[in-house]
Design a protein around this motif. Structure first.
Motif, PDB file in Angstrom:
ATOM      1  N   ALA A   1       1.821  -0.142  -7.923  1.00  0.00           N
ATOM      2  CA  ALA A   1       2.591  -1.354  -7.628  1.00  0.00           C
ATOM      3  C   ALA A   1       1.808  -2.291  -6.709  1.00  0.00           C
ATOM      4  O   ALA A   1       1.844  -3.516  -6.879  1.00  0.00           O
ATOM      5  N   ASP A   2       1.087  -1.739  -5.721  1.00  0.00           N
ATOM      6  CA  ASP A   2       0.281  -2.580  -4.828  1.00  0.00           C
ATOM      7  C   ASP A   2      -0.795  -3.324  -5.610  1.00  0.00           C
ATOM      8  O   ASP A   2      -1.040  -4.520  -5.388  1.00  0.00           O
ATOM      9  N   LEU A   3      -1.452  -2.629  -6.529  1.00  0.00           N
ATOM     10  CA  LEU A   3      -2.512  -3.263  -7.307  1.00  0.00           C
ATOM     11  C   LEU A   3      -1.946  -4.264  -8.317  1.00  0.00           C
ATOM     12  O   LEU A   3      -2.525  -5.334  -8.537  1.00  0.00           O
ATOM     13  N   ASP A   4      -0.806  -3.932  -8.912  1.00  0.00           N
ATOM     14  CA  ASP A   4      -0.187  -4.860  -9.864  1.00  0.00           C
ATOM     15  C   ASP A   4       0.235  -6.164  -9.196  1.00  0.00           C
ATOM     16  O   ASP A   4       0.218  -7.229  -9.823  1.00  0.00           O
ATOM     17  N   ALA A   5       0.645  -6.074  -7.918  1.00  0.00           N
ATOM     18  CA  ALA A   5       1.129  -7.256  -7.195  1.00  0.00           C
ATOM     19  C   ALA A   5       0.012  -7.960  -6.430  1.00  0.00           C
ATOM     20  O   ALA A   5       0.278  -8.851  -5.614  1.00  0.00           O
TER      21      ALA A   5
ATOM     22  N   ILE B   1      -0.112  -7.577   3.558  1.00  0.00           N
ATOM     23  CA  ILE B   1      -1.291  -6.723   3.466  1.00  0.00           C
ATOM     24  C   ILE B   1      -0.837  -5.277   3.344  1.00  0.00           C
ATOM     25  O   ILE B   1      -0.067  -4.789   4.175  1.00  0.00           O
ATOM     26  N   ALA B   2      -1.299  -4.604   2.303  1.00  0.00           N
ATOM     27  CA  ALA B   2      -1.081  -3.165   2.153  1.00  0.00           C
ATOM     28  C   ALA B   2      -2.421  -2.464   2.335  1.00  0.00           C
ATOM     29  O   ALA B   2      -3.465  -2.982   1.909  1.00  0.00           O
ATOM     30  N   ALA B   3      -2.410  -1.303   2.976  1.00  0.00           N
ATOM     31  CA  ALA B   3      -3.653  -0.584   3.243  1.00  0.00           C
ATOM     32  C   ALA B   3      -3.453   0.899   2.981  1.00  0.00           C
ATOM     33  O   ALA B   3      -2.377   1.453   3.216  1.00  0.00           O
ATOM     34  N   TRP B   4      -4.512   1.530   2.501  1.00  0.00           N
ATOM     35  CA  TRP B   4      -4.508   2.958   2.195  1.00  0.00           C
ATOM     36  C   TRP B   4      -5.707   3.609   2.870  1.00  0.00           C
ATOM     37  O   TRP B   4      -6.805   3.052   2.868  1.00  0.00           O
TER      38      TRP B   4
ATOM     39  N   ARG C   1     -13.587   3.599   4.250  1.00  0.00           N
ATOM     40  CA  ARG C   1     -12.554   4.278   5.023  1.00  0.00           C
ATOM     41  C   ARG C   1     -11.156   3.838   4.606  1.00  0.00           C
ATOM     42  O   ARG C   1     -10.250   4.658   4.478  1.00  0.00           O
ATOM     43  N   VAL C   2     -10.981   2.527   4.406  1.00  0.00           N
ATOM     44  CA  VAL C   2      -9.660   1.979   4.118  1.00  0.00           C
ATOM     45  C   VAL C   2      -9.763   0.977   2.976  1.00  0.00           C
ATOM     46  O   VAL C   2     -10.736   0.229   2.877  1.00  0.00           O
ATOM     47  N   LEU C   3      -8.764   0.993   2.102  1.00  0.00           N
ATOM     48  CA  LEU C   3      -8.642  -0.022   1.065  1.00  0.00           C
ATOM     49  C   LEU C   3      -7.538  -0.980   1.488  1.00  0.00           C
ATOM     50  O   LEU C   3      -6.393  -0.577   1.682  1.00  0.00           O
ATOM     51  N   ARG C   4      -7.892  -2.258   1.638  1.00  0.00           N
ATOM     52  CA  ARG C   4      -6.918  -3.286   2.003  1.00  0.00           C
ATOM     53  C   ARG C   4      -6.652  -4.168   0.790  1.00  0.00           C
ATOM     54  O   ARG C   4      -7.591  -4.552   0.086  1.00  0.00           O
ATOM     55  N   ILE C   5      -5.384  -4.479   0.566  1.00  0.00           N
ATOM     56  CA  ILE C   5      -4.965  -5.253  -0.602  1.00  0.00           C
ATOM     57  C   ILE C   5      -4.077  -6.403  -0.143  1.00  0.00           C
ATOM     58  O   ILE C   5      -3.134  -6.187   0.632  1.00  0.00           O
ATOM     59  N   VAL C   6      -4.372  -7.593  -0.602  1.00  0.00           N
ATOM     60  CA  VAL C   6      -3.475  -8.733  -0.402  1.00  0.00           C
ATOM     61  C   VAL C   6      -2.525  -8.753  -1.596  1.00  0.00           C
ATOM     62  O   VAL C   6      -2.967  -8.915  -2.739  1.00  0.00           O
TER      63      VAL C   6
END
Length: 221
Positions: A62-66, A99-102, A81-86
């Motif tokens: 869902a994070d990648l789709d959005a 911002i979502a981060a994994w 270390r971390v993947l950040r997604i806008v």
């Protein structure tokens, strides 16, 4: 003259034997019930772990789709270390990007796969601050930042690959990274997630999940 009837009762030895048999039956019954209870608890824990991992992978997709493509930041960034997604907010009544981060964080008994999310952002300054907060959270999280994280599943290790120029490549490699006319990097056509799940859990071994950008064709899988 009638003979007198004699009524013979249980002897003490017979009574003790009967009590011993009853005690043995009770012990065997208790062990059977205890075994059933333990089996049910283990099955329930196994199911909970599988469902939690499935929910985490669904959130990953869902994070990648959005994912959005802002001008101020790359749509996603992996620094090892971390993947950040806008991404766009999908919460009713809360508009704006977030911002979502994994990341994977080492703990005493191994490691945990974690997700962090900022509140919806309403300005360029807020977006840049949240981007930096996500990086700090993955390295040295504060108590406030920990409140916004969710533990997904125990994780021994993880790796990411981007699909670009018709092949899977290391996201940290810039030699084959397509650049735009802006200062940001284009989002890849796909993201491959490789999770190494530790032994002893409901699931163990290597799990691979590929996501394809919807604009490329099809939906994330």
């Amino acid at each position: 003259m009638r003979a007198r009837r004699t009524h013979r009762g249980f002897t003490l030895v017979e009574l003790l034997i009967a009590l011993a048999i009853m005690a043995l039956v009770a012990v065997l019954s208790w062990r059977g019930l205890d075994g059933m209870t333990r089996t049910q608890a283990a099955t329930r824990a196994h199911t909970d772990e599988v469902l939690t991992l499935q929910a985490g992978l669904a959130q990953w997709t869902a994070d990648l789709d959005a994912m959005l493509d802002p001008t101020e930041l790359p749509p996603l960034d992996w620094d090892g270390r971390v993947l950040r997604i806008v991404r766009a907010s999908t919460v009713p009544g809360q508009t704006g990007p977030l911002i979502a981060a994994w990341t994977r964080r080492g703990v005493a008994d191994g490691g945990q796969w974690l997700r962090w999310q900022s509140p919806p952002l309403h300005s360029r300054g807020e977006m840049l601050q949240a981007w930096e907060r996500a990086a700090r959270w993955a390295q040295t999280p504060s108590s406030e930042e920990r409140q916004r994280e969710v533990a997904i599943t125990p994780l021994a290790d993880w790796r990411l690959f981007y699909y670009r120029l018709n092949s899977w490549t290391n996201p940290l490699s810039t030699a084959d990274t397509p650049q735009t006319g802006r200062t940001t990097i284009e989002a890849p056509d796909g993201v491959r997630l490789v999770l190494e799940l530790p032994p002893g859990g409901a699931l163990s071994g290597v799990l691979t999940r590929d996501w394809v950008r919807p604009t490329v064709g099809g939906s994330g899988t």
